[in-house]
Design a protein around this motif. Structure first.
Motif, PDB file in Angstrom:
ATOM      1  N   PRO A  63      -2.042   0.766   5.881  1.00  0.00           N
ATOM      2  CA  PRO A  63      -2.377  -0.457   5.142  1.00  0.00           C
ATOM      3  C   PRO A  63      -2.588  -0.238   3.650  1.00  0.00           C
ATOM      4  CG  PRO A  63      -4.284   0.328   6.333  1.00  0.00           C
ATOM      5  CD  PRO A  63      -3.147   1.224   6.730  1.00  0.00           C
ATOM      6  N   ASP A  64      -2.623   1.026   3.219  1.00  0.00           N
ATOM      7  CA  ASP A  64      -2.703   1.348   1.796  1.00  0.00           C
ATOM      8  C   ASP A  64      -2.145   2.749   1.568  1.00  0.00           C
ATOM      9  OD1 ASP A  64      -4.757   3.171   2.526  1.00  0.00           O
ATOM     10  OD2 ASP A  64      -6.294   1.671   2.178  1.00  0.00           O
ATOM     11  N   LYS A  88      -1.402  -2.433  -1.589  1.00  0.00           N
ATOM     12  CA  LYS A  88      -2.466  -3.430  -1.724  1.00  0.00           C
ATOM     13  C   LYS A  88      -3.116  -3.332  -3.099  1.00  0.00           C
ATOM     14  CE  LYS A  88      -6.573  -0.868  -0.270  1.00  0.00           C
ATOM     15  NZ  LYS A  88      -7.714  -0.763   0.645  1.00  0.00           N
ATOM     16  N   GLN A  89      -3.789  -4.404  -3.458  1.00  0.00           N
ATOM     17  CA  GLN A  89      -4.594  -4.432  -4.664  1.00  0.00           C
ATOM     18  C   GLN A  89      -5.977  -4.938  -4.283  1.00  0.00           C
ATOM     19  OE1 GLN A  89      -3.052  -6.855  -7.814  1.00  0.00           O
ATOM     20  NE2 GLN A  89      -4.679  -6.344  -9.244  1.00  0.00           N
ATOM     21  N   ARG A  90      -7.003  -4.124  -4.516  1.00  0.00           N
ATOM     22  CA  ARG A  90      -8.359  -4.528  -4.157  1.00  0.00           C
ATOM     23  C   ARG A  90      -8.969  -5.354  -5.277  1.00  0.00           C
ATOM     24  NH1 ARG A  90     -12.019  -3.689  -0.473  1.00  0.00           N
ATOM     25  NH2 ARG A  90     -10.797  -2.134   0.656  1.00  0.00           N
ATOM     26  N   LYS A  91      -9.371  -6.585  -4.941  1.00  0.00           N
ATOM     27  CA  LYS A  91      -9.989  -7.472  -5.917  1.00  0.00           C
ATOM     28  C   LYS A  91     -11.499  -7.291  -5.974  1.00  0.00           C
ATOM     29  CE  LYS A  91      -6.411 -11.031  -5.553  1.00  0.00           C
ATOM     30  NZ  LYS A  91      -6.132 -12.457  -5.239  1.00  0.00           N
ATOM     31  N   SER A  92     -12.100  -6.971  -4.827  1.00  0.00           N
ATOM     32  CA  SER A  92     -13.544  -6.723  -4.754  1.00  0.00           C
ATOM     33  C   SER A  92     -13.808  -5.884  -3.522  1.00  0.00           C
ATOM     34  CB  SER A  92     -14.317  -8.049  -4.681  1.00  0.00           C
ATOM     35  OG  SER A  92     -14.094  -8.680  -3.429  1.00  0.00           O
ATOM     36  N   LEU A 145      -1.163  -0.707  12.776  1.00  0.00           N
ATOM     37  CA  LEU A 145      -1.881  -0.403  11.540  1.00  0.00           C
ATOM     38  C   LEU A 145      -2.946   0.641  11.846  1.00  0.00           C
ATOM     39  CD1 LEU A 145      -2.325  -4.072  10.302  1.00  0.00           C
ATOM     40  CD2 LEU A 145      -1.208  -2.273   8.956  1.00  0.00           C
ATOM     41  N   VAL A 146      -3.032   1.717  11.073  1.00  0.00           N
ATOM     42  CA  VAL A 146      -4.027   2.760  11.322  1.00  0.00           C
ATOM     43  C   VAL A 146      -4.880   2.961  10.075  1.00  0.00           C
ATOM     44  CG1 VAL A 146      -2.666   3.964  13.068  1.00  0.00           C
ATOM     45  CG2 VAL A 146      -2.412   4.607  10.684  1.00  0.00           C
ATOM     46  N   ASP A 147      -6.180   3.142  10.290  1.00  0.00           N
ATOM     47  CA  ASP A 147      -7.114   3.393   9.192  1.00  0.00           C
ATOM     48  C   ASP A 147      -8.315   4.141   9.753  1.00  0.00           C
ATOM     49  OD1 ASP A 147      -7.996   3.372   6.600  1.00  0.00           O
ATOM     50  OD2 ASP A 147      -8.015   1.192   6.384  1.00  0.00           O
ATOM     51  N   ASP A 148      -9.110   4.746   8.860  1.00  0.00           N
ATOM     52  CA  ASP A 148     -10.262   5.510   9.339  1.00  0.00           C
ATOM     53  C   ASP A 148     -11.458   4.598   9.615  1.00  0.00           C
ATOM     54  OD1 ASP A 148     -10.387   5.261   6.429  1.00  0.00           O
ATOM     55  OD2 ASP A 148     -12.253   6.382   6.601  1.00  0.00           O
ATOM     56  N   MET A 149     -11.594   3.489   8.868  1.00  0.00           N
ATOM     57  CA  MET A 149     -12.725   2.591   9.104  1.00  0.00           C
ATOM     58  C   MET A 149     -12.381   1.180   8.643  1.00  0.00           C
ATOM     59  SD  MET A 149     -15.475   3.278   6.043  1.00  0.00           S
ATOM     60  CE  MET A 149     -15.459   5.061   6.052  1.00  0.00           C
ATOM     61  N   THR A 150     -13.135   0.216   9.178  1.00  0.00           N
ATOM     62  CA  THR A 150     -13.027  -1.161   8.720  1.00  0.00           C
ATOM     63  C   THR A 150     -14.387  -1.818   8.850  1.00  0.00           C
ATOM     64  OG1 THR A 150     -11.816  -3.241   8.943  1.00  0.00           O
ATOM     65  CG2 THR A 150     -12.349  -2.091  10.987  1.00  0.00           C
ATOM     66  N   SER A 151     -14.716  -2.680   7.892  1.00  0.00           N
ATOM     67  CA  SER A 151     -15.983  -3.412   7.955  1.00  0.00           C
ATOM     68  C   SER A 151     -15.743  -4.913   7.785  1.00  0.00           C
ATOM     69  CB  SER A 151     -16.971  -2.892   6.902  1.00  0.00           C
ATOM     70  OG  SER A 151     -16.387  -2.887   5.613  1.00  0.00           O
ATOM     71  N   GLY A 192     -10.690  -6.766   5.525  1.00  0.00           N
ATOM     72  CA  GLY A 192      -9.841  -7.327   4.480  1.00  0.00           C
ATOM     73  C   GLY A 192      -8.514  -6.603   4.356  1.00  0.00           C
ATOM     74  N   THR A 193      -8.566  -5.269   4.357  1.00  0.00           N
ATOM     75  CA  THR A 193      -7.334  -4.479   4.238  1.00  0.00           C
ATOM     76  C   THR A 193      -6.417  -4.691   5.433  1.00  0.00           C
ATOM     77  OG1 THR A 193      -8.467  -2.784   2.923  1.00  0.00           O
ATOM     78  CG2 THR A 193      -6.434  -2.131   4.013  1.00  0.00           C
ATOM     79  N   LEU A 194      -6.983  -4.652   6.647  1.00  0.00           N
ATOM     80  CA  LEU A 194      -6.176  -4.792   7.859  1.00  0.00           C
ATOM     81  C   LEU A 194      -5.524  -6.165   7.961  1.00  0.00           C
ATOM     82  CD1 LEU A 194      -8.369  -3.060  10.600  1.00  0.00           C
ATOM     83  CD2 LEU A 194      -6.320  -2.163   9.503  1.00  0.00           C
ATOM     84  N   THR A 195      -6.309  -7.214   7.731  1.00  0.00           N
ATOM     85  CA  THR A 195      -5.768  -8.566   7.914  1.00  0.00           C
ATOM     86  C   THR A 195      -4.755  -8.926   6.825  1.00  0.00           C
ATOM     87  OG1 THR A 195      -7.742  -9.461   6.784  1.00  0.00           O
ATOM     88  CG2 THR A 195      -7.768  -9.409   9.193  1.00  0.00           C
TER      89      THR A 195
END
Length: 308
Positions: free
Chosen positions: A165-166, A189-193, A213-219, A222-225
């Motif tokens: 995802p990034d 991706k571009q992180r706005k906040s 989609l693979v990532d180490d963490m999500t809270s 935003g990145t995944l969706t």
């Protein structure tokens, strides 16, 4: 060998102790009226090989302080060796200075753990591999991928593409693609906040194919969706997500409900809430951590735990 636990994720600690064939030693953890943490290790640990399990998540300030005080208590109780077992390493997001006048909290936490008296660190899927280099003591870095890949193989997902995802997650995506014999793609991706992300371009062919989609963490998810919406627009047949550490907030849950992601695969490195309206598969890393603890205690290699 003895295992003790803080209040960060006691359920996982009990499962680890059971899988390792050891009892979870009693620890008295209370708060003074002003909120200070009090710790007393009830059992004698003099000369023991002690493993302290604490997941520094959800309330990281509280659980990190608990861990430091437990390490200090164990050191003053003359434990022979103290291994801090961190299924989730808190404050790992800030691992470099990417703007002026900001801290490197991943290094700060490493310094605190060593200063408290930890002799060894056992952790799962650090946010960045280089955090291992912040320690001058041995670090055993385990991966959740063998557990997750084993489950994904059982789903028989044909014509699969693993998507990062990034740009920072490309190495992880490459590892998953090799293990699953799948293609690979990248979302820019571009992180706005801290909570808002915009996915603006896709590298790779996903049209008519199953995607992961693979990532180490999500809270906040935003990145995944954001990446999932881009994959849907590109014609992906199905979209799943696999993350090692799920720290989902209410905002993250709402985003997942409204996203094209059909399933989230994660592990129990952090406490998981009850799920009713979205398909989440939670896999356990207790056996992996228990095996690592036993191998460390017996001075054996843990490298075989990386195999699927």
């Amino acid at each position: 060998m003895k295992i003790i636990s803080g209040t960060g994720h006691r359920v996982l600690a009990e499962q680890i102790a059971a899988a390792a064939g050891a009892d979870l030693c009693d620890v008295d953890i209370t708060r003074f009226p002003d909120g200070e943490v009090f710790v007393k290790i009830v059992e004698n640990v003099r000369g023991d090989d002690l493993f302290i399990v604490q997941s520094v998540s959800v309330n990281p300030n509280e659980y990190l302080m608990e861990l430091l005080i437990m390490i200090d208590a164990a050191k003053r109780a003359s434990a022979d060796r103290i291994t801090a077992v961190l299924p989730f390493y808190g404050y790992a997001r800030q691992d470099r200075k990417d703007q002026p006048r900001v801290p490197i909290t991943a290094k700060l936490v490493a310094n605190l753990l060593v200063a408290a008296g930890a002799d060894r660190i056992l952790c799962v899927d650090l946010h960045a591999q280089q955090i291992q280099g912040f320690f001058d003591i041995p670090v055993d870095h385990l991966y959740a991928s063998p557990v997750i890949v084993k489950y994904l193989r059982s789903r028989d997902l044909d014509d699969l593409v693993v998507v990062s995802p990034d740009a920072g997650g490309l190495k992880m995506a490459d590892a998953y693609s090799k293990l699953l014999d799948a293609g690979i793609a990248l979302v820019g991706k571009q992180r706005k906040s801290a909570t808002d992300v915009e996915a603006n371009h896709l590298v790779g062919d996903v049209k008519g194919r199953n995607t992961l989609l693979v990532d180490d963490m999500t809270s906040t998810a935003g990145t995944l969706t954001a990446a999932a919406k881009l994959l849907e627009k590109a014609g992906a047949k199905s979209i799943r997500a696999a993350v090692s550490h799920s720290l989902l907030t209410e905002q993250g849950i709402d985003r997942l409900k409204g996203s094209p992601i059909c399933e989230l695969v994660t592990t129990d490195t952090v406490p998981q809430r009850e799920w009713t309206s979205f398909k989440v598969t939670v896999l356990s890393v207790a056996d992996t951590l228990a095996e690592a603890i036993c191998r460390i205690h017996n001075d054996q290699s843990v490298s075989s735990l990386f195999r699927v």
